[in-house]
Design a protein around this motif. Structure first.
Motif, PDB file in Angstrom:
ATOM      1  N   LEU A  82       0.914  -1.276  -0.053  1.00 50.80           N
ATOM      2  CA  LEU A  82      -0.079  -0.009   0.087  1.00 50.80           C
ATOM      3  C   LEU A  82       0.922   1.265  -0.072  1.00 50.80           C
ATOM      4  O   LEU A  82       1.862   1.233   0.696  1.00 50.80           O
ATOM      5  N   ALA A  83       0.464   2.133  -1.022  1.00 49.21           N
ATOM      6  CA  ALA A  83       1.493   3.463  -0.951  1.00 49.21           C
ATOM      7  C   ALA A  83       0.681   4.532  -0.927  1.00 49.21           C
ATOM      8  O   ALA A  83      -0.420   4.587  -1.306  1.00 49.21           O
ATOM      9  N   ILE A  84       1.414   5.718  -0.421  1.00 56.41           N
ATOM     10  CA  ILE A  84       0.618   6.909  -0.034  1.00 56.41           C
ATOM     11  C   ILE A  84       1.614   7.906  -0.622  1.00 56.41           C
ATOM     12  O   ILE A  84       2.754   7.960  -0.367  1.00 56.41           O
ATOM     13  N   GLU A  85       0.891   8.932  -1.241  1.00 51.13           N
ATOM     14  CA  GLU A  85       1.378  10.022  -1.942  1.00 51.13           C
ATOM     15  C   GLU A  85       0.605  11.434  -1.484  1.00 51.13           C
ATOM     16  O   GLU A  85      -0.328  11.294  -1.539  1.00 51.13           O
ATOM     17  N   SER A  86       1.470  12.140  -0.675  1.00 52.06           N
ATOM     18  CA  SER A  86       0.403  13.634  -0.089  1.00 52.06           C
ATOM     19  C   SER A  86       1.541  14.661  -0.245  1.00 52.06           C
ATOM     20  O   SER A  86       1.339  15.625   0.645  1.00 52.06           O
ATOM     21  N   SER A  87       2.591  14.781  -1.135  1.00 51.64           N
ATOM     22  CA  SER A  87       3.477  15.696  -0.943  1.00 51.64           C
ATOM     23  C   SER A  87       3.097  17.012  -1.342  1.00 51.64           C
ATOM     24  O   SER A  87       3.592  18.303  -0.831  1.00 51.64           O
ATOM     25  N   CYS A  88       2.128  17.286  -1.866  1.00 50.37           N
ATOM     26  CA  CYS A  88       1.747  18.508  -2.445  1.00 50.37           C
ATOM     27  C   CYS A  88      -0.046  18.823  -2.251  1.00 50.37           C
ATOM     28  O   CYS A  88      -0.618  18.718  -0.950  1.00 50.37           O
ATOM     29  N   ASP A  89      -0.463  18.794  -3.313  1.00 47.25           N
ATOM     30  CA  ASP A  89      -1.998  19.038  -3.249  1.00 47.25           C
ATOM     31  C   ASP A  89      -2.836  17.936  -3.649  1.00 47.25           C
ATOM     32  O   ASP A  89      -4.082  18.003  -4.035  1.00 47.25           O
ATOM     33  N   GLU A  90      -2.261  16.645  -3.800  1.00 47.03           N
ATOM     34  CA  GLU A  90      -3.024  15.580  -4.109  1.00 47.03           C
ATOM     35  C   GLU A  90      -2.836  14.674  -2.788  1.00 47.03           C
ATOM     36  O   GLU A  90      -1.663  14.357  -2.371  1.00 47.03           O
ATOM     37  N   PHE A  91      -3.868  13.781  -2.537  1.00 48.93           N
ATOM     38  CA  PHE A  91      -3.662  12.859  -1.505  1.00 48.93           C
ATOM     39  C   PHE A  91      -4.066  11.659  -2.042  1.00 48.93           C
ATOM     40  O   PHE A  91      -5.413  11.410  -2.632  1.00 48.93           O
ATOM     41  N   SER A  92      -3.247  10.593  -2.354  1.00 49.81           N
ATOM     42  CA  SER A  92      -3.621   9.606  -3.275  1.00 49.81           C
ATOM     43  C   SER A  92      -3.025   8.192  -2.412  1.00 49.81           C
ATOM     44  O   SER A  92      -1.945   8.343  -1.661  1.00 49.81           O
ATOM     45  N   ILE A  93      -3.861   6.960  -2.477  1.00 48.55           N
ATOM     46  CA  ILE A  93      -3.131   5.848  -2.136  1.00 48.55           C
ATOM     47  C   ILE A  93      -3.539   4.758  -3.308  1.00 48.55           C
ATOM     48  O   ILE A  93      -4.383   4.684  -3.837  1.00 48.55           O
ATOM     49  N   SER A  94      -2.422   3.975  -3.423  1.00 48.92           N
ATOM     50  CA  SER A  94      -2.475   2.998  -4.428  1.00 48.92           C
ATOM     51  C   SER A  94      -2.164   1.522  -3.801  1.00 48.92           C
ATOM     52  O   SER A  94      -1.258   1.518  -2.748  1.00 48.92           O
ATOM     53  N   ILE A  95      -2.479   0.588  -4.401  1.00 50.76           N
ATOM     54  CA  ILE A  95      -2.227  -0.692  -3.832  1.00 50.76           C
ATOM     55  C   ILE A  95      -1.600  -1.602  -5.145  1.00 50.76           C
ATOM     56  O   ILE A  95      -2.262  -1.416  -6.176  1.00 50.76           O
ATOM     57  N   ILE A  96      -0.426  -2.107  -4.877  1.00 51.21           N
ATOM     58  CA  ILE A  96       0.381  -2.736  -6.104  1.00 51.21           C
ATOM     59  C   ILE A  96       0.428  -4.355  -5.549  1.00 51.21           C
ATOM     60  O   ILE A  96       0.749  -4.421  -4.482  1.00 51.21           O
ATOM     61  N   LYS A  97      -0.013  -5.145  -6.553  1.00 54.07           N
ATOM     62  CA  LYS A  97       0.204  -6.600  -6.267  1.00 54.07           C
ATOM     63  C   LYS A  97       1.098  -7.328  -7.261  1.00 54.07           C
ATOM     64  O   LYS A  97       0.706  -7.276  -8.429  1.00 54.07           O
ATOM     65  N   ASP A  98       2.292  -7.727  -6.747  1.00 46.87           N
ATOM     66  CA  ASP A  98       3.363  -8.301  -7.588  1.00 46.87           C
ATOM     67  C   ASP A  98       3.337  -7.569  -8.758  1.00 46.87           C
ATOM     68  O   ASP A  98       3.620  -7.932 -10.051  1.00 46.87           O
TER      69      ASP A  98
END
Ligand code: KG4
Ligand code: ZN
Length: 317
Positions: A4-20
């Motif tokens: 599970l990855a989180i990106e929040s460094s500027c004006d986007e709050f985003s979560i992604s999940i990657i599988k293999d």
């Protein structure tokens, strides 16, 4: 393996999940509408709006990928660089999830993430030559592995996207101005004005503040004389100067580093001229792996952080 990855460094709050290695979901809450009236991102507002978006973004990332929180093996997040208030929120969310499920945390670098956004749909063959062009960065990097990034050049002052936005603001085009200038430039004459091609030297560094001042001065002079502003011609001449230097530096880097992959990342990679430059340089120097990622993976998003985390873990196994 699920990350599970989180990106929040500027004006986007985003979560992604990657599988293999496959992106299962990439939920992005964008705040662009809320910052438009201020002519740019307001750091405190960005952090406050992130707080409002955390719950629904986590919930929809888990639901849309059919994942239970306990199935996550690693939690990755953008550690730096970025707006401090925005970064702290991402870190806190990541730490909370990781400690709740007792899984390892991976603090990652935002720009390295941007570069790996380009490898979501196209596998990298190393070495990779990556041009990062966004509202906050103008950087050329050589990537030899997901753990070896060499920054060979960066901007000494304004980033390219910042320069587009500031010029657009003086032209009265609104925020973000990059896409508007790009569109206007299609109708203008790029030879109408001669703007400086800054840092046109042997280094890989960039400088955009001189170009910005030159364009703003022309607009002010014309306004003072009561003359009509030829917006399309100014846009075309500005775009020519802003992108020509990218072409020159990239061509020199291709000759020196002989990359097997050529790519671009960041919001300004939506620019028509930047895209043309990348594709035509790839063709000229026969770099088969030349690609411009799709916009979802060019602007800030957590899928790029997820892909970087995955590639790092894969390389350490
Ligand atoms: O990567 P990004 O979404 O945010 C940052 O991390 O900075 O990039 C946003 C930047 C803005 O400056 C915007 O004006 C610029 O990308 N941009 C463009 C174009 N589309 C977006 N600049 C020039 N031409 C475009 N077509
Ligand atoms: Zn970014």
């Amino acid at each position: 393996m699920k990350i599970l990855a989180i990106e929040s460094s500027c004006d986007e709050f985003s979560i992604s999940i990657i599988k293999d290695g496959t992106i299962l979901t990439n939920i992005i809450s964008s705040q662009i509408e809320q910052h438009v009236n201020f002519g740019g991102v307001v750091p405190e507002l960005a952090a406050r709006l992130h707080l409002e978006n955390i719950s629904w973004v986590i919930k929809s990332a888990l639901e849309s990928s059919n994942t239970k929180i306990e199935e996550i093996d690693h939690v990755a997040y953008t550690e730096k660089p970025g707006l401090i208030g925005s970064l702290i929120i991402g870190k806190l969310v990541a730490e909370t999830i990781a400690s709740y499920i007792d899984k390892p945390l991976m603090p990652l670098h935002h720009i390295e993430g941007h570069i790996y956004g380009a490898s979501i749909e196209n596998e990298f063959v190393y070495p990779v030559l990556a041009m990062v062009v966004s509202g906050g960065h103008t950087q050329i990097e050589i990537v030899n592995s997901p753990n070896e990034f060499e920054v060979i050049g960066a901007t000494l002052d304004d980033a390219i996207g910042e320069c587009y936005d500031k010029v657009a603001r003086v032209m009265g085009l609104g925020y973000p101005g990059g896409p508007k200038i790009d569109k206007l430039a299609q109708k203008g004459n790029k030879e109408a004005f001669i703007f400086p091609i800054s840092k046109n030297d042997d280094s890989y560094d960039f400088s955009y503040s001189g170009l910005k001042t030159a364009v703003i001065n022309i607009i002010h002079n014309l306004t003072q004389k009561g003359e009509e502003i030829p917006v399309a011609d100014i846009a075309a001449s500005f775009q020519y100067a802003a992108t020509k230097i990218v072409e020159k530096k990239l061509e020199k880097a291709i000759i020196q580093f002989k990359p097997k992959t050529l790519t671009v990342a960041g919001g300004v990679s939506a620019n028509s001229e930047i895209r043309n430059i990348i594709m035509s340089l790839g063709k000229k120097y026969n770099i088969t792996n030349t690609f411009v990622p799709k916009m979802e993976y060019c602007t800030d998003n957590a899928a790029m952080i997820a892909k970087l985390a995955y590639e790092k873990l894969k390389s350490s196994n």
